[in-house]
Design an enzyme around this catalytic site. Structure first.
Site, short mmCIF file in Angstrom:
data_model
loop_
_atom_site.label_atom_id
_atom_site.label_comp_id
_atom_site.label_asym_id
_atom_site.label_seq_id
_atom_site.Cartn_x
_atom_site.Cartn_y
_atom_site.Cartn_z
N ARG A 527 -3.66 -95.12 -44.87
CA ARG A 527 -4.56 -94.94 -43.79
C ARG A 527 -6.11 -94.75 -44.23
NH1 ARG A 527 -3.66 -89.60 -40.94
NH2 ARG A 527 -3.41 -89.02 -43.10
N SER A 588 -0.76 -90.64 -53.90
CA SER A 588 0.62 -89.79 -53.95
C SER A 588 1.30 -90.53 -54.98
CB SER A 588 1.12 -89.64 -52.74
OG SER A 588 0.44 -89.05 -51.73
N ASP A 642 -1.52 -84.53 -52.38
CA ASP A 642 -1.51 -84.23 -50.73
C ASP A 642 -1.17 -82.62 -50.64
OD1 ASP A 642 1.07 -84.22 -52.11
OD2 ASP A 642 2.10 -85.22 -50.41
#
Length: 914
Positions: A527, A588, A642
């Site tokens: 994203r 991540s 995250d």
């Protein structure tokens, strides 16, 4: 006309029966509710019988039944063959004169003597007595307050009994005491269950390999019992499964609800009884009273000169002269009036032919009403069962016993047709009970022992997963040790909890302003976001882009060029190309962070294998790609994990948020540590967020004592055996598989699914963690009002459990569903408790770091397990409160830690730089 009026009094319109059924349901609900139980006329007494026979029961069972004038003893042998052919031996002993009015001790001593004598006569002397353990079922037909299957306090004597020193005492204890003092042989006899005859009737009818869940006794007295959802029986602590409830419906109507149905003849019978105004329903339906009702009808009609005009009817004044036997002989006589004439002449009456015809009509009306009222009560129970089980229709077996049922052939036909009219959604099958108080009592005892043995076996399987407070305190201490090792410069390399510095030194303080970009790369979809922070709050716009496999497995340059192309596309669409915006990069994959904007990729995971990246600084790779593409509209200021993003996203709304927690597919935590304690980074001033990477806690063997056989099996079949051990006890990726392993063991031990696993259940990962959420949904029995009937999602949840089990091609009984829920609850509770133990170590360390007596802190949380599981968050918070009482911890759900959180890290960095 007088005859017609009398007959009409016993003929009740259907609408009035519907009203009566409604009143019965209302009174049943009253009897089950903790608040109104004391006022209810339908007592709804719990029996603590939680299952019906399943045909596997076997062994020898003693029964002793206290009757009106006798004690009956039985020895019943079951062979586990579906209970089709139990062997029975019995003996009857007459009660001595006056014992029913004497001392209670004498009565119980006599019962114990009967048992001993019976055993001496029936058990052969060659049987090794020391091996002989005989469980005993005690049939005690008086109203008791039962608090366990083998614990019941006598509330009141009836039926002519009035022994001193028994009311208010536990009758099981009295019998056990008498048995022990009577003989050494009886020490092998243990009173396992106490019950009344109605419950025995239900159990007897369950013997034919089909469950019977309702029983009715239509005898001198009248009663009914049925299997109710246990959570509705508020007068007990039991909340899962079902429990047999003894309605004691004889007193229905004592509050006046049946007044308009009580005829003058019923009134006369009541006034002559030993308990006027009580047991109004029973006095209209019990065979003890039906002959008397007919007698009073005849007295009234004789006085009106409508019957027996040519004869002296004085004999009718004598109470008890017209018996139930007379009544049944008249109603069952199809051959004209000869038999009726014979009976009446036997009483000393001289009836005309017309008198005999009228007599027959009256008797049929009285018996017909009794059968109709039984049917109305049954309809109330069936409708109640159907509604509380959340079913559209109910099919159920009803066991029936008693003089009215056995002696009046039309009773069954009326019972079925009237109950069908009043409860069309229910289909009842009537089963004739054989010796409910004897054989049925043996079944109750056998089922109790089967359930007790099953409970021991279940507890044995689940015991290793049930953690004590000491276990959790130990886990908390071990986590603290590993944290300290991870922070130490010398010990960091060998610590299982890595305690990685993130170079994030501040949480948001609310002064951050401007537009920030965020890039969230954690898989093949990524994203790009713009986050606009103003005084009015945060607004966001984002777009998802796909990375083709050819790029994830191509060269590093191609991968990062593709990412920059997507960022350019997004900024163009958002009209942001001309501005140089700070960017937070959530990446991540395992990295070694050496600065806020500098992190070396340790290894690719999740199917990525782009060449030329491992060992390189990923921020620099992104910057190099931007240079190649001549894109100047962004400046990478921070690389974010995250978990840190989760903390930052909540930190904007709550300045006290200094911990991030993720409990989803995986699990991790981060928190703000004092710089002076971070031995792996230079500098002593201020704080730094530490990414704990706690999923690997225990990889060095320190948690081996917590690991069960099931955990080991699950670990061995993963792609990384021996790694991420803590995560494998807690996170969503593994809980379903742990449950599946337990179900396999329980099936093998024949505790579930009749010992037959399906091929599907033997498939790895077939049992999804989301199943746990569905299965545990509202398993605690918080009931909500529904049509005046307590109904929660319990019935619904059990139906959903059955749907899940059908998907797995498993044939599950109701008991299987209840046990299955217990397995899921055990596994998810342990996960929440272990997570809490880890968190307790974190908050206690922060409190000590800051020298506080009491720490107030907020945890930002994300992850599907925490958010979607119905009990996980509650169990986590309760356990944390217990383990860290000096810390006041608030939990806040994070919205988009990897997007909004990354932008906020960039915003905080930008604020600090300016």
């Amino acid at each position: 006309s007088q005859i017609q009026r009398a007959l009409r009094a016993f003929s009740i319109p259907l609408e009035r029966l519907h009203v009566m059924k409604g009143h019965m349901i209302e009174d049943m609900c009253k009897g089950l509710s903790r608040q109104t139980h004391a006022q209810a006329k339908v007592r709804m007494l719990p029996t603590y019988i939680c299952s019906t026979p399943n045909g596997t029961e076997k062994g020898n069972f003693l029964v002793v039944e206290l009757c009106q004038t006798q004690v009956r003893t039985l020895l019943v042998t079951l062979y586990g063959d579906g209970n089709l052919s139990p062997q029975m031996m019995y003996k009857i002993y007459d009660l001595p004169q006056g014992i029913t009015q004497g001392e209670g001790e004498a009565l119980f001593d006599f019962i114990a003597q009967c048992v001993i004598q019976f055993l001496a006569e029936t058990i052969s002397s060659d049987t090794n007595n020391s091996d002989l353990y005989l469980p005993l079922g005690f049939v005690f037909p008086f109203t008791c307050r039962q608090t366990q299957l083998d614990k019941a306090e006598l509330l009141s004597w009836s039926k002519g009994f009035n022994c001193s020193g028994v009311v208010g005492k536990d009758v099981v204890e009295l019998l056990q005491k008498s048995s022990q003092s009577a003989s050494s042989q009886s020490r092998h006899v243990e009173v396992v269950a106490l019950m009344n005859d109605t419950v025995g009737t239900m159990m007897t009818c369950s013997m034919e390999g089909r469950a019977c869940e309702v029983a009715m006794v239509a005898d001198k007295g009248s009663n009914c019992c049925f299997m109710a959802e246990a959570y509705l029986v508020e007068t007990t602590e039991e909340t899962s499964g079902r429990m047999c409830v003894n309605t004691e419906w004889g007193c229905f109507g004592d509050d006046g609800t049946l007044n308009d149905l009580i005829t003058p003849y019923d009134q006369s019978v009541d006034e002559e009884s030993s308990n006027p105004g009580e047991k109004r329903f029973e006095k209209m339906v019990g065979t003890l009273y039906l002959g008397e009702i007919v007698r009073h009808v005849l007295i009234a009609l004789t006085a009106e000169k409508a019957i027996f005009t040519g004869t002296d009817a004085a004999v009718l004044k004598e109470k008890g002269v017209f018996t139930m036997q007379h009544l049944l002989e008249i109603v069952n006589n199809e051959d004209g009036i000869t038999e009726v004439k014979r009976i009446l002449e036997g009483l000393g009456l001289q009836p005309s032919e017309r008198d005999c015809g009228r007599m027959q009509q009256i008797c049929r009306a009285v018996v017909g009403r009794a059968a109709t009222f039984h049917a109305t009560g049954l309809a109330a129970i069936l409708s109640y069962m159907c509604q509380t089980r959340d079913l559209e229709s109910l099919m159920v077996n009803v066991g029936v016993e008693g003089e009215l049922f056995a002696g009046y052939p039309r009773f069954e036909e009326i019972l079925l047709s009237v109950s069908r009219l009043l409860a069309p959604e229910c289909m009842a099958t009537i089963l004739a009970s054989r010796d409910g108080s004897g054989r049925g009592a043996a079944m109750v005892t056998a089922v109790a022992l089967r359930l007790a043995a099953q409970r021991r076996a279940v507890d044995e399987v689940l015991a290793p997963l049930r953690l004590s407070r000491d276990d959790l305190v130990k886990v908390q201490a071990l986590m603290r040790e590993e944290m300290d090792r991870g922070l130490g410069k010398e010990t960091n390399a060998s610590a299982s909890v890595r305690m990685l510095p993130t170079y994030v030194n501040h949480t948001p303080d609310g002064t951050e302003k401007g537009d920030f970009l965020a890039l969230d790369l954690g898989g093949t979809n990524f994203r790009v976001l713009v986050v606009r922070i103003t005084e009015d709050g945060i607004t966001m716009a984002s777009e998802i882009y796909v990375i083709p496999v050819s790029i994830t497995q191509g060269s590093g340059d191609e991968l990062f060029d593709h990412i920059i192309d997507c960022i350019i596309d997004f900024q163009t669409k958002q009209n942001l190309v001309t501005q140089m915006l700070p960017l937070g990069f959530t990446f991540s994959f395992p990295c070694q962070q050496v600065g806020l904007d500098k992190a070396l990729l340790l290894t690719w995971t999740k199917g990525f294998s782009a060449s030329g990246c491992v060992g390189q600084d990923v921020v620099q790779l992104l910057r190099d790609a931007a240079k190649r593409k001549r894109h100047l509209g962004m400046q990478v200021v921070a690389l974010v994990n995250d978990t840190v993003g989760t903390m930052m996203a909540c930190g904007y709304d709550d300045p006290k948020c200094e911990i991030g927690l993720i409990v989803g597919t995986g699990t991790n935590a981060c928190y703000m540590e004092e710089m002076k304690n971070v031995g792996t980074v230079e500098g002593d001033q201020g704080r730094m967020c530490i990414n704990m990477e706690w999923g690997a806690f225990g990889d060095n063997g320190c948690l081996d004592h917590i690991f069960t056989h099931f955990d080991t099996v699950v670990d061995e079949t993963t792609i990384n055996p021996g790694k991420q051990r803590f995560e494998k006890l807690i996170s969503g990726m593994y809980l379903g598989e742990i449950v599946r392993q337990i179900l396999l063991v329980m099936t093998e031990k024949e505790l579930l699914f009749q010992g037959k696993p399906s091929p599907k259940l033997q498939t790895k990962d077939i049992f999804k963690t989301k199943f746990l959420s569905t299965i545990e949904l509202d398993g605690d029995g918080d009931s909500a009002a529904n049509n005046g009937i307590g109904l929660d999602s319990n019935g619904l949840a059990l139906r959903q459990i059955r749907t899940i089990l059908n998907e797995l091609e498993l044939d599950a009984s109701f008991e299987d569903c209840v046990l299955m829920r217990e397995v899921c609850q055990t596994v998810s509770l342990r996960a929440a408790q272990l997570c809490a133990a880890g968190l307790a170590a974190v908050v206690e360390k922060m409190r000590e770091n800051r020298g506080l007596d009491q720490l107030s802190v907020t945890v930002g949380v994300d992850g599907t397990l925490y958010k979607l599981h119905p009990c996980f968050s509650t169990n986590l918070q309760m356990t944390l409160k217990d383990l860290a009482p000096n810390c006041n911890v608030t939990f806040m759900l994070s919205e988009d830690g990897s997007g909004k959180g990354a932008a906020l890290v960039a915003a905080v960095a930008d604020r600090a730089a300016n």
